[in-house]
Design a protein around this motif. Structure first.
Motif, short mmCIF file in Angstrom:
data_model
loop_
_atom_site.label_atom_id
_atom_site.label_comp_id
_atom_site.label_asym_id
_atom_site.label_seq_id
_atom_site.Cartn_x
_atom_site.Cartn_y
_atom_site.Cartn_z
N LYS A 588 80.45 -8.79 25.47
CA LYS A 588 80.78 -9.13 26.82
C LYS A 588 81.16 -10.58 27.07
O LYS A 588 81.54 -11.17 28.09
N LYS A 589 81.01 -11.39 25.78
CA LYS A 589 81.46 -12.92 25.82
C LYS A 589 80.56 -13.62 26.78
O LYS A 589 80.70 -14.49 27.52
N ASP A 590 79.28 -13.24 27.28
CA ASP A 590 78.29 -13.96 27.75
C ASP A 590 77.45 -14.47 27.08
O ASP A 590 76.16 -14.00 26.74
N GLU A 591 77.68 -15.75 26.52
CA GLU A 591 76.89 -16.35 25.46
C GLU A 591 75.51 -16.85 25.94
O GLU A 591 74.49 -16.66 25.28
N ALA A 592 75.51 -17.57 27.24
CA ALA A 592 74.11 -17.83 27.75
C ALA A 592 73.09 -16.70 27.66
O ALA A 592 72.08 -16.95 27.58
N ALA A 593 73.60 -15.45 28.37
CA ALA A 593 72.88 -14.38 28.25
C ALA A 593 72.37 -13.95 26.96
O ALA A 593 71.22 -13.60 26.78
N ALA A 594 73.30 -13.91 26.09
CA ALA A 594 73.09 -13.53 24.63
C ALA A 594 71.82 -14.68 24.07
O ALA A 594 70.89 -13.92 23.48
N VAL A 595 72.08 -15.92 24.38
CA VAL A 595 71.16 -16.52 23.74
C VAL A 595 69.81 -16.59 24.24
O VAL A 595 68.61 -16.34 23.45
N LYS A 596 69.58 -16.25 25.50
CA LYS A 596 68.50 -16.16 26.39
C LYS A 596 67.41 -15.13 25.76
O LYS A 596 66.70 -14.93 25.57
N ALA A 597 68.45 -13.76 25.62
CA ALA A 597 67.77 -12.53 25.10
C ALA A 597 67.36 -12.70 23.64
O ALA A 597 66.29 -12.35 23.36
N LEU A 598 67.96 -13.76 22.95
CA LEU A 598 67.55 -13.76 21.51
C LEU A 598 66.36 -14.57 21.50
O LEU A 598 65.75 -14.50 20.61
N GLU A 599 66.26 -15.67 22.19
CA GLU A 599 65.18 -16.58 22.13
C GLU A 599 63.91 -15.70 22.64
O GLU A 599 62.89 -15.97 21.92
N TYR A 600 64.07 -14.66 23.45
CA TYR A 600 62.86 -13.93 23.91
C TYR A 600 62.49 -13.10 22.72
O TYR A 600 61.32 -12.76 22.34
N SER A 601 63.68 -12.35 22.04
CA SER A 601 63.53 -11.60 20.98
C SER A 601 62.91 -12.29 19.99
O SER A 601 61.74 -11.78 19.16
N LEU A 602 63.17 -13.57 19.46
CA LEU A 602 62.42 -14.31 18.44
C LEU A 602 60.87 -14.85 18.76
O LEU A 602 60.02 -14.80 17.93
N LEU A 604 58.99 -12.81 20.60
CA LEU A 604 58.18 -11.65 20.46
C LEU A 604 57.99 -11.37 18.96
O LEU A 604 56.74 -10.62 18.53
N ASN A 605 58.85 -11.49 18.18
CA ASN A 605 58.76 -11.27 16.82
C ASN A 605 59.52 -12.37 15.93
O ASN A 605 60.84 -12.05 15.69
N PRO A 606 58.90 -13.51 15.44
CA PRO A 606 59.75 -14.31 14.89
C PRO A 606 60.46 -14.07 13.55
O PRO A 606 61.22 -14.79 13.11
N ALA A 607 59.83 -12.68 12.98
CA ALA A 607 60.57 -12.42 11.75
C ALA A 607 61.59 -11.40 11.95
O ALA A 607 62.00 -10.74 11.06
N ASN A 608 62.29 -11.43 13.29
CA ASN A 608 63.33 -10.54 13.41
C ASN A 608 64.64 -11.04 12.69
O ASN A 608 65.07 -11.95 13.42
N GLY A 609 64.89 -10.62 11.68
CA GLY A 609 66.10 -11.10 10.95
C GLY A 609 67.23 -11.06 11.44
O GLY A 609 68.28 -12.06 11.62
N PRO A 610 67.69 -9.80 12.00
CA PRO A 610 69.40 -9.85 12.62
C PRO A 610 69.25 -10.45 13.79
O PRO A 610 70.26 -11.40 14.11
N ALA A 611 68.09 -10.92 14.58
CA ALA A 611 68.07 -11.92 15.74
C ALA A 611 68.39 -13.22 15.38
O ALA A 611 69.07 -13.97 15.98
N ARG A 612 67.51 -13.74 14.25
CA ARG A 612 67.63 -14.91 13.75
C ARG A 612 69.24 -15.37 13.44
O ARG A 612 69.70 -16.17 13.36
N LEU A 613 69.68 -14.10 12.82
CA LEU A 613 71.08 -14.44 12.05
C LEU A 613 72.13 -14.56 13.20
O LEU A 613 72.94 -15.44 13.37
N LEU A 614 71.87 -13.52 14.35
CA LEU A 614 73.07 -13.81 15.48
C LEU A 614 72.68 -15.21 16.11
O LEU A 614 73.79 -15.81 16.61
N MET A 615 71.52 -15.63 16.24
CA MET A 615 71.02 -16.78 17.09
C MET A 615 72.12 -18.08 16.13
O MET A 615 72.61 -19.06 16.82
N GLY A 616 71.91 -17.85 14.68
CA GLY A 616 72.75 -19.02 14.09
C GLY A 616 74.30 -18.96 14.38
O GLY A 616 74.89 -19.87 14.18
N LYS A 617 74.78 -17.85 14.79
CA LYS A 617 76.12 -17.92 15.20
C LYS A 617 76.48 -18.81 16.58
O LYS A 617 77.47 -19.58 16.44
#
Length: 620
Positions: A588-602, A604-617
């Motif tokens: 939905k092109k909402d980068e701020a909300a996406a980053v916030k969700a990824l931060e919380y995802s990581l 909860l689980n620092p080993a969440n590879g897909p989340a860390r990969l998307l955060m790199g983007k």
């Protein structure tokens, strides 16, 4: 001349007397009726009747007619009483007070049918209770009626009418049952009275609110039920009669569940703990543990307390509670299953990392090591023994399957072929007909095949089981029959069917199956909310949200992911949900909300590879 004046004076005085007499005659009938009452009380019926006869000629309104009627009834002059009513009704046919008095007179005279005809105008008035009573009397004199009538709309109106006159909430509860029987939870809830009259009354309305997912309102009713129990009986278990209707175990169990469904787990545990502590004070526990519905509910409360302790990693409390429950209720399958899981988990947890080993070799023990060494451990062998002894007594399929799965977990020596052989032998021993098995056995077999990566066999077995159980695919396509049979199916069957449909890329069918599981299971056909059904698995909600997202309904996906995240208890699942939320926000092109969700995802689980990969983007 003097004589003429005297005559004139006499005539004037006579006119004055006549005028006063007319005023006396026309003075309010109330005074005349009061005088008649005095004659009746003093035992002069003839004088009373003379006054009433005079009053009859001067009646101006229905209330005066009713006043005269009452005195005739007091004098046992029923014909005169009826005559005055009918005369007044002829002038005022729609007056509800006159009709109510006439209907009551006819009822007391044994003329039920006439009374009912007269009382029909009383429906939807403050005298509707009289109509309800007469209608029930008429029904009692006819052929016996089945349950369908007593849950019908007519019966509902009669119950409500009876409550209008009596204000006895028992009638309101009957009316609410008519709505509940049809799944009309909102209509039932709307009948709730402003004043609750007894613990059983409060408990009933709590159930009505609970069924309509109004957990806060249910909790309020249950708190009133507890207060009424304490007020009426001192301690909860004093007073035998009310306990037969509603007791503290039922009240506290539902209150605890209401708090849990509101996300107030701590409060749910508090109310459970209060009751458990009180029960252990005296002999009340034995009564509650052996009598009626409280027998199973009390065991469930202890079990829920154990599960709460496990969630908080309080292994000592969990072990003590599970041990107590399985000893006190040796055939309580959910507790035996939980005890088996606890035993398996406690037996496989080890602290053998290099640092721990070096500390142990040096004779040193950290605080964590001491806590680990001191934690209670349950024996898997003991858990299995308890399960098998209960299975021999109860033949409980759930427990049978749980024991099989626990044996599979601890069996590290058998290869895939041996496991398959054991599973097929279980099917063979428990077959009810060709391709038909008890539901728990079918679920166990399907799950075992999927766990062993034998998808084709699992799908074939499951489909044949559904065909045999629900007669699917005989007149229509299997998928069409499947969608039509949902309300007869067990939830796990729906969720497995959705899994297989998703694997076969049958998007529309998958969506329908998951929507039923997530939004409709556990409720009536009229349920159409957006909350996740308490019966549904959180993973089913996640899968449905994925379908919404992939089919372009991003907003609905976001809403459902949010609800799923709120009810998930496992951090790994919560982390995955937050990652999927981030993916939707990214689309939905909402980068701020996406980053916030990824931060919380990581978080909860620092080993969440897909989340860390998307955060790199986003950090480029």
């Amino acid at each position: 001349m003097k004589k003429a004046l005297a005559v004139c004076a006499a005539l004037a005085l006579l006119g004055t007397l006549i005028s006063c007499s007319a005023k006396s005659s026309a003075m309010s009938i109330t005074s005349a009726l009061d005088e008649a009452d005095r004659y009746i009380e003093q035992g002069y019926p003839k004088d009373a009747l003379k006054i009433l006869g005079d009053c009859e000629k001067r009646i101006l309104n229905p209330m005066e007619a009713i006043g005269v009627y009452k005195r005739y009834i007091a004098l046992d002059k029923k014909k005169a009483a009826e005559k005055i009513l009918l005369k007044s009704l002829k002038k005022n046919p729609d007056n509800i007070e006159l009709n109510a008095v006439c209907a009551a007179f006819l009822k007391n005279s044994g003329r039920t049918e006439e009374a009912l005809q007269r009382a029909r105008v009383l429906r939807d008035t403050k005298y509707s209770g009289l109509y309800s009573e007469l209608r029930f009397m008429q029904l009692a004199q006819g052929e016996p009626l089945g349950q369908d009538f007593y849950l019908s709309e007519e019966a509902k109106a009669l119950y409500f009418g009876a409550w209008t006159s009596s204000e006895d909430n028992a009638w309101l509860r009957n009316a609410a049952l008519c709505a509940l029987a049809k799944g009309e939870y909102g209509d039932a809830e709307a009948l709730a009275p402003s004043r609750l009259q007894s613990p059983s009354d409060a408990y009933f309305w709590a159930l009505a609110f609970y069924d309509n997912k109004k957990y806060g309102e249910a909790a309020e009713c249950l708190l009133q039920a507890k207060a009424l129990l304490a007020k009426n009986e001192g301690r909860f278990f004093d007073g035998i009669s009310e306990r037969r209707k509603i007791n503290a175990v039922e009240t506290t169990s539902l209150l605890s569940d209401s708090y849990a469904l509101m996300g107030e787990e701590k409060e749910a545990e508090r109310v459970r703990g209060e009751l458990i502590a009180e029960l252990t004070i005296g002999p009340e526990f034995e009564t509650a543990a052996q009598v009626g519905a409280s027998k199973s509910l009390l065991g469930t409360m202890y079990l829920n307390s154990a599960l709460y302790a496990m969630q908080r990693n309080d292994e000592k409390a969990a072990y003590n509670t599970l041990t107590f429950v399985t000893q006190k209720w040796p055939d309580f399958a959910p507790a035996l299953i939980a005890y088996g899981n606890f035993a398996y988990n406690s037996s496989r947890q080890i602290m053998d990392d290099p640092l721990t080993k070096s500390l142990r070799d040096a004779g040193v023990a950290s605080t964590d090591m001491k806590r680990f060494d001191e934690r209670p451990r349950a024996s898997v062998a003991d858990a299995l023994l308890r399960m098998k002894e209960s299975i021999a007594r109860t033949h409980d399929d759930r427990l049978y399957v749980a024991a099989l799965e626990l044996e599979d977990k601890i069996d590290t020596s058998s290869d895939e072929r041996a496991r398959l052989g054991r599973m097929y032998r279980v099917l063979e021993r428990n077959a009810l007909a060709a391709d038909l098995y008890p539901a728990e056995i079918a679920q166990y077999a399907t799950h075992t095949l999927l766990r062993l990566d034998r998808y084709g066999e699992a799908k074939d077995l499951f489909k044949k089981y559904l065909v045999a159980k629900y007669n699917l695919g005989k007149e229509r396509e299997f998928e069409e029959d499947l969608a039509l049979a949902l309300r007869n199916m067990i939830l796990w069957e729906v969720e497995y069917a959705a899994y297989f449909a998703a694997h076969e890329r049958e998007t529309d069918l998958t969506k329908r199956l998951y929507e039923y599981a997530v939004y409709e299971s556990g409720f009536s056909s009229s349920y159409g909310g957006t909350e996740i059904s308490p019966a549904a698995a959180t993973q089913s909600a996640v899968n449905l949200a994925m379908i919404y997202s992939s089919t372009g309904n991003k907003d609905k996906a976001l809403e459902l992911y949010g609800r799923a995240q709120g009810r998930a208890t496992d951090n790994f699942l919560r982390s995955d949900i937050m990652y999927r939320l981030a993916c939707v926000y990214d689309a939905k092109k909402d980068e701020a909300a996406a980053v916030k969700a990824l931060e919380y995802s990581l978080y909860l689980n620092p080993a969440n590879g897909p989340a860390r990969l998307l955060m790199g983007k986003f950090k480029k």
